[in-house]
Design a protein around this motif. Sequence first.
Motif, PDB file in Angstrom:
ATOM      1  N   PHE A  36      18.280  -6.730 -15.758  1.00 24.18           N
ATOM      2  CA  PHE A  36      17.825  -7.604 -14.665  1.00 24.18           C
ATOM      3  C   PHE A  36      17.691  -6.812 -13.371  1.00 24.18           C
ATOM      4  O   PHE A  36      16.790  -7.061 -12.562  1.00 24.18           O
ATOM      5  CB  PHE A  36      18.803  -8.756 -14.476  1.00 24.18           C
ATOM      6  N   GLY A  37      18.585  -5.845 -13.143  1.00 23.64           N
ATOM      7  CA  GLY A  37      18.501  -5.021 -11.939  1.00 23.64           C
ATOM      8  C   GLY A  37      17.228  -4.197 -11.922  1.00 23.64           C
ATOM      9  O   GLY A  37      16.576  -4.049 -10.875  1.00 23.64           O
ATOM     10  N   SER A  38      16.869  -3.655 -13.072  1.00 19.32           N
ATOM     11  CA  SER A  38      15.628  -2.884 -13.174  1.00 19.32           C
ATOM     12  C   SER A  38      14.423  -3.778 -12.902  1.00 19.32           C
ATOM     13  O   SER A  38      13.499  -3.388 -12.169  1.00 19.32           O
ATOM     14  CB  SER A  38      15.525  -2.265 -14.562  1.00 19.32           C
ATOM     15  N   ASN A  39      14.443  -4.984 -13.478  1.00 19.89           N
ATOM     16  CA  ASN A  39      13.333  -5.927 -13.241  1.00 19.89           C
ATOM     17  C   ASN A  39      13.265  -6.333 -11.771  1.00 19.89           C
ATOM     18  O   ASN A  39      12.173  -6.455 -11.204  1.00 19.89           O
ATOM     19  CB  ASN A  39      13.507  -7.163 -14.110  1.00 19.89           C
ATOM     20  N   LEU A  40      14.427  -6.523 -11.156  1.00 18.00           N
ATOM     21  CA  LEU A  40      14.457  -6.894  -9.742  1.00 18.00           C
ATOM     22  C   LEU A  40      13.860  -5.782  -8.890  1.00 18.00           C
ATOM     23  O   LEU A  40      13.094  -6.041  -7.948  1.00 18.00           O
ATOM     24  CB  LEU A  40      15.889  -7.186  -9.311  1.00 18.00           C
ATOM     25  N   SER A  41      14.180  -4.548  -9.216  1.00 17.38           N
ATOM     26  CA  SER A  41      13.633  -3.415  -8.469  1.00 17.38           C
ATOM     27  C   SER A  41      12.112  -3.367  -8.608  1.00 17.38           C
ATOM     28  O   SER A  41      11.392  -3.122  -7.627  1.00 17.38           O
ATOM     29  CB  SER A  41      14.252  -2.116  -8.984  1.00 17.38           C
ATOM     30  N   ILE A  42      11.617  -3.642  -9.826  1.00 19.88           N
ATOM     31  CA  ILE A  42      10.160  -3.647 -10.035  1.00 19.88           C
ATOM     32  C   ILE A  42       9.501  -4.722  -9.186  1.00 19.88           C
ATOM     33  O   ILE A  42       8.481  -4.479  -8.511  1.00 19.88           O
ATOM     34  CB  ILE A  42       9.842  -3.870 -11.528  1.00 19.88           C
ATOM     35  N   VAL A  43      10.071  -5.926  -9.176  1.00 18.18           N
ATOM     36  CA  VAL A  43       9.466  -7.035  -8.423  1.00 18.18           C
ATOM     37  C   VAL A  43       9.527  -6.757  -6.928  1.00 18.18           C
ATOM     38  O   VAL A  43       8.560  -7.011  -6.188  1.00 18.18           O
ATOM     39  CB  VAL A  43      10.179  -8.356  -8.772  1.00 18.18           C
ATOM     40  N   GLN A  44      10.647  -6.227  -6.458  1.00 14.73           N
ATOM     41  CA  GLN A  44      10.763  -5.932  -5.017  1.00 14.73           C
ATOM     42  C   GLN A  44       9.781  -4.847  -4.608  1.00 14.73           C
ATOM     43  O   GLN A  44       9.143  -4.944  -3.542  1.00 14.73           O
ATOM     44  CB  GLN A  44      12.192  -5.503  -4.697  1.00 14.73           C
ATOM     45  N   ASN A  45       9.638  -3.811  -5.419  1.00 18.91           N
ATOM     46  CA  ASN A  45       8.651  -2.767  -5.111  1.00 18.91           C
ATOM     47  C   ASN A  45       7.249  -3.331  -5.096  1.00 18.91           C
ATOM     48  O   ASN A  45       6.427  -2.980  -4.235  1.00 18.91           O
ATOM     49  CB  ASN A  45       8.747  -1.641  -6.149  1.00 18.91           C
ATOM     50  N   ARG A  46       6.988  -4.223  -6.058  1.00 17.43           N
ATOM     51  CA  ARG A  46       5.654  -4.827  -6.101  1.00 17.43           C
ATOM     52  C   ARG A  46       5.437  -5.749  -4.904  1.00 17.43           C
ATOM     53  O   ARG A  46       4.325  -5.841  -4.369  1.00 17.43           O
ATOM     54  CB  ARG A  46       5.509  -5.616  -7.408  1.00 17.43           C
ATOM     55  N   GLN A  47       6.490  -6.392  -4.459  1.00 15.56           N
ATOM     56  CA  GLN A  47       6.385  -7.259  -3.281  1.00 15.56           C
ATOM     57  C   GLN A  47       6.033  -6.433  -2.043  1.00 15.56           C
ATOM     58  O   GLN A  47       5.153  -6.812  -1.262  1.00 15.56           O
ATOM     59  CB  GLN A  47       7.712  -7.993  -3.083  1.00 15.56           C
ATOM     60  N   ASP A  48       6.719  -5.301  -1.896  1.00 15.02           N
ATOM     61  CA  ASP A  48       6.412  -4.437  -0.745  1.00 15.02           C
ATOM     62  C   ASP A  48       4.985  -3.902  -0.841  1.00 15.02           C
ATOM     63  O   ASP A  48       4.248  -3.850   0.175  1.00 15.02           O
ATOM     64  CB  ASP A  48       7.392  -3.265  -0.699  1.00 15.02           C
ATOM     65  N   PHE A  49       4.573  -3.528  -2.064  1.00 10.73           N
ATOM     66  CA  PHE A  49       3.212  -3.030  -2.248  1.00 10.73           C
ATOM     67  C   PHE A  49       2.188  -4.104  -1.883  1.00 10.73           C
ATOM     68  O   PHE A  49       1.187  -3.842  -1.211  1.00 10.73           O
ATOM     69  CB  PHE A  49       3.034  -2.594  -3.705  1.00 10.73           C
ATOM     70  N   THR A  50       2.448  -5.335  -2.312  1.00 10.90           N
ATOM     71  CA  THR A  50       1.513  -6.431  -2.037  1.00 10.90           C
ATOM     72  C   THR A  50       1.422  -6.699  -0.548  1.00 10.90           C
ATOM     73  O   THR A  50       0.321  -6.944  -0.001  1.00 10.90           O
ATOM     74  CB  THR A  50       1.950  -7.690  -2.793  1.00 10.90           C
ATOM     75  N   LYS A  51       2.539  -6.656   0.139  1.00 10.50           N
ATOM     76  CA  LYS A  51       2.524  -6.860   1.600  1.00 10.50           C
ATOM     77  C   LYS A  51       1.676  -5.786   2.279  1.00 10.50           C
ATOM     78  O   LYS A  51       0.871  -6.073   3.195  1.00 10.50           O
ATOM     79  CB  LYS A  51       3.938  -6.828   2.147  1.00 10.50           C
ATOM     80  N   ASN A  52       1.850  -4.560   1.853  1.00 14.36           N
ATOM     81  CA  ASN A  52       1.066  -3.465   2.449  1.00 14.36           C
ATOM     82  C   ASN A  52      -0.412  -3.621   2.138  1.00 14.36           C
ATOM     83  O   ASN A  52      -1.278  -3.347   2.987  1.00 14.36           O
ATOM     84  CB  ASN A  52       1.578  -2.122   1.935  1.00 14.36           C
ATOM     85  N   MET A  53      -0.713  -4.059   0.914  1.00 13.07           N
ATOM     86  CA  MET A  53      -2.112  -4.263   0.552  1.00 13.07           C
ATOM     87  C   MET A  53      -2.741  -5.376   1.379  1.00 13.07           C
ATOM     88  O   MET A  53      -3.889  -5.264   1.826  1.00 13.07           O
ATOM     89  CB  MET A  53      -2.220  -4.591  -0.948  1.00 13.07           C
ATOM     90  N   ILE A  54      -2.004  -6.431   1.604  1.00 12.81           N
ATOM     91  CA  ILE A  54      -2.523  -7.531   2.425  1.00 12.81           C
ATOM     92  C   ILE A  54      -2.816  -7.034   3.832  1.00 12.81           C
ATOM     93  O   ILE A  54      -3.859  -7.344   4.431  1.00 12.81           O
ATOM     94  CB  ILE A  54      -1.512  -8.688   2.448  1.00 12.81           C
ATOM     95  N   ASN A  55      -1.918  -6.231   4.362  1.00 16.77           N
ATOM     96  CA  ASN A  55      -2.110  -5.680   5.710  1.00 16.77           C
ATOM     97  C   ASN A  55      -3.343  -4.791   5.750  1.00 16.77           C
ATOM     98  O   ASN A  55      -4.152  -4.846   6.693  1.00 16.77           O
ATOM     99  CB  ASN A  55      -0.875  -4.899   6.124  1.00 16.77           C
ATOM    100  N   THR A  56      -3.500  -3.985   4.685  1.00 18.44           N
ATOM    101  CA  THR A  56      -4.668  -3.102   4.625  1.00 18.44           C
ATOM    102  C   THR A  56      -5.956  -3.907   4.563  1.00 18.44           C
ATOM    103  O   THR A  56      -6.942  -3.611   5.273  1.00 18.44           O
ATOM    104  CB  THR A  56      -4.568  -2.185   3.400  1.00 18.44           C
ATOM    105  N   LEU A  57      -5.992  -4.926   3.746  1.00 21.19           N
ATOM    106  CA  LEU A  57      -7.191  -5.756   3.602  1.00 21.19           C
ATOM    107  C   LEU A  57      -7.516  -6.487   4.892  1.00 21.19           C
ATOM    108  O   LEU A  57      -8.685  -6.544   5.327  1.00 21.19           O
ATOM    109  CB  LEU A  57      -7.005  -6.745   2.455  1.00 21.19           C
ATOM    110  N   GLU A  58      -6.512  -7.066   5.505  1.00 20.67           N
ATOM    111  CA  GLU A  58      -6.748  -7.825   6.740  1.00 20.67           C
ATOM    112  C   GLU A  58      -7.162  -6.908   7.884  1.00 20.67           C
ATOM    113  O   GLU A  58      -8.019  -7.258   8.718  1.00 20.67           O
ATOM    114  CB  GLU A  58      -5.484  -8.604   7.094  1.00 20.67           C
ATOM    115  N   THR A  59      -6.576  -5.696   7.932  1.00 21.78           N
ATOM    116  CA  THR A  59      -6.962  -4.741   8.976  1.00 21.78           C
ATOM    117  C   THR A  59      -8.405  -4.295   8.776  1.00 21.78           C
ATOM    118  O   THR A  59      -9.194  -4.181   9.743  1.00 21.78           O
ATOM    119  CB  THR A  59      -6.029  -3.524   8.940  1.00 21.78           C
TER     120      THR A  59
END
Length: 610
Positions: A542-565
């Motif tokens: 579960f810890g490994s899965n949590l790390s994957i989801v959190q990393n993906r969450q950060d990636f998605t936030k950055n992608m949204i910022n890139t797209l909106e910019t």
Amino acid sequence: MTDINLSKAVRSNLLSLQSTAASMAKTQERLATGLKVNSALDNPTNFFTAASLNSRAGDMSNLLDSMASGIKTIEAADNGLSSITKTVESMQSTLRQARQDKSFKTQSFTVDTAATGNVSFSGGAVGESAVNVAVGSGSGVQSTVAASADYQAPASANGQISFVYDPNTTAFSGDAVIYQFTVDGAAEAMSIIDSDISAIGDLDTSIDDIDEFVAAFNYGRDTSGSSGYTATTDGTNIIISSDTTGASSTIDVVSADGDADIGGSINHTFGIAAGTGTAGSTTDLSKQVTISNGSATATITLTSANAGSVATARSYIQSQLTAQGVTGVTVGGSGGRIDLAGAANGSNSITVGGADADDVFGVAPTVTAGTFAGTYSVDQLVQSINTNTALTGKLRASNDSGKLRIENLSTEELTVTGVGTDGEIDGTSGTTTIGGNDVRKNLVKQFNDLRDQLDKFADDASFNGINLLRGDKLKLTFNETGTSTIDIQARDADGDATSVDNSTLGITGAVDADFDSDADLDARLSTLSDALGELRSHASSFGSNLSIVQNRQDFTKNMINTLETGAANLTLADTNEEAANLLALQTRQQLSSTALSMASQADQAVLRLF
């Protein structure tokens, strides 16, 4: 409507002022919206490109919500695993406490110096089947009864003999005695002569079948004056019967002329006692004996039906001894004799009697009286009990200042049989009990309470209707096209979906008997250790899965910022530039207004003529 004609100067200034007003309006719109592209009319390429980028950013923003919810679901499962782990560790502590506790109940007994028999243990860790331990030595003199003569089986009341007839095919030769019939050696001549042939009936020149033999026997007996005996046939055998009661007799039927008509000499002892039985009776005459082991006596009736041979007599006597409670006596013998043997340790003595004891055991059987060697010492009893494999680990014996001390290694009551009313071990049927270990019994309840809580933690570790500890699957999507996903679920060592509970962890409920043995406690500790390993494995997954989801969450936030910019770069206005433009347009508007005023004044010069 009449057209109004403007001068060229006025019209020119008016158009300039209108153009400036339109530019000011657009500039003010850009400043108000912050966008330099407000519609497809402003810049179709930038407008639709920015719209696409913003649309993708919006879709990814929606995915962020499910990721955030998924993270909380994983955190809820991790919270459950943490609590379950602590519960298992508490269960381990309970088992270790039980293993360290040695407050087993004990009781000390005085041993009767004249005790015989056994001391028995049941209940506790021993179970329902009692385990016996002899309290006396086995080195005494065994009691025996050795028969002095062969066994005489009972006979039937009519004293029959039976044999197969071999027909005589030799014709008669003159007036001769063909068969001789004797009783106890006294001849009973049975004559068949030529002149008797016609009188016998079917008999021609020889006796060649069973019926003719029976007819000839009875005819010859009558004509010779022999009475009290009759020949009959059952179709296969010839049966000669005594018709009257009397003393035991031996009957011989021989072939007087040398023919082997009836297989040679036939001897039989009738066994008819004087004054008993009735003519033609078919009831067996019986023999009665008594056998005692010193504390109980069996009265046994033997008949030709249940004891017609020495082998069947031995078997029947043994069964009757058991049925009538005469223990410690074994029936044996060799040849035609019946012998008896008592307890090997000499703790009983055998006596025989009864009206027919002579016929069963002989006139003067050799009797050896049993001699018991005595009771074991306390140390001997301690050794006997502690070396009995059926009692190992279930109870422990020791010498308590000359008394037998029994320690009950169980949480349940131990029953001790062979204790008299005075509390001494005397080998009788009296009983007493030794209590169980109450500390370990209470720890059993504590262990089961903790086990119940483990499943409850698993049941409550859910978020938004998903419980990863009960085998539910959490599926998260990471991109707007749905091509990037992750499935999060508890899995066993083989990769199959599983739940996290007592059943899958192999933790079973405990009963009091499970805490009796240190070995059983060690086995449960091993099971809990394996369960902790599984829990840590699930937590790691579960810890490994949590790390994957959190990393993906950060990636998605950055992608949204890139797209909106990127979209903003295509559509946003430069406010400094637009402000300068507005100032310039305002100046131009003022100048246009002044020029328009001046042009109007030129047109007004004509008024001076009036």
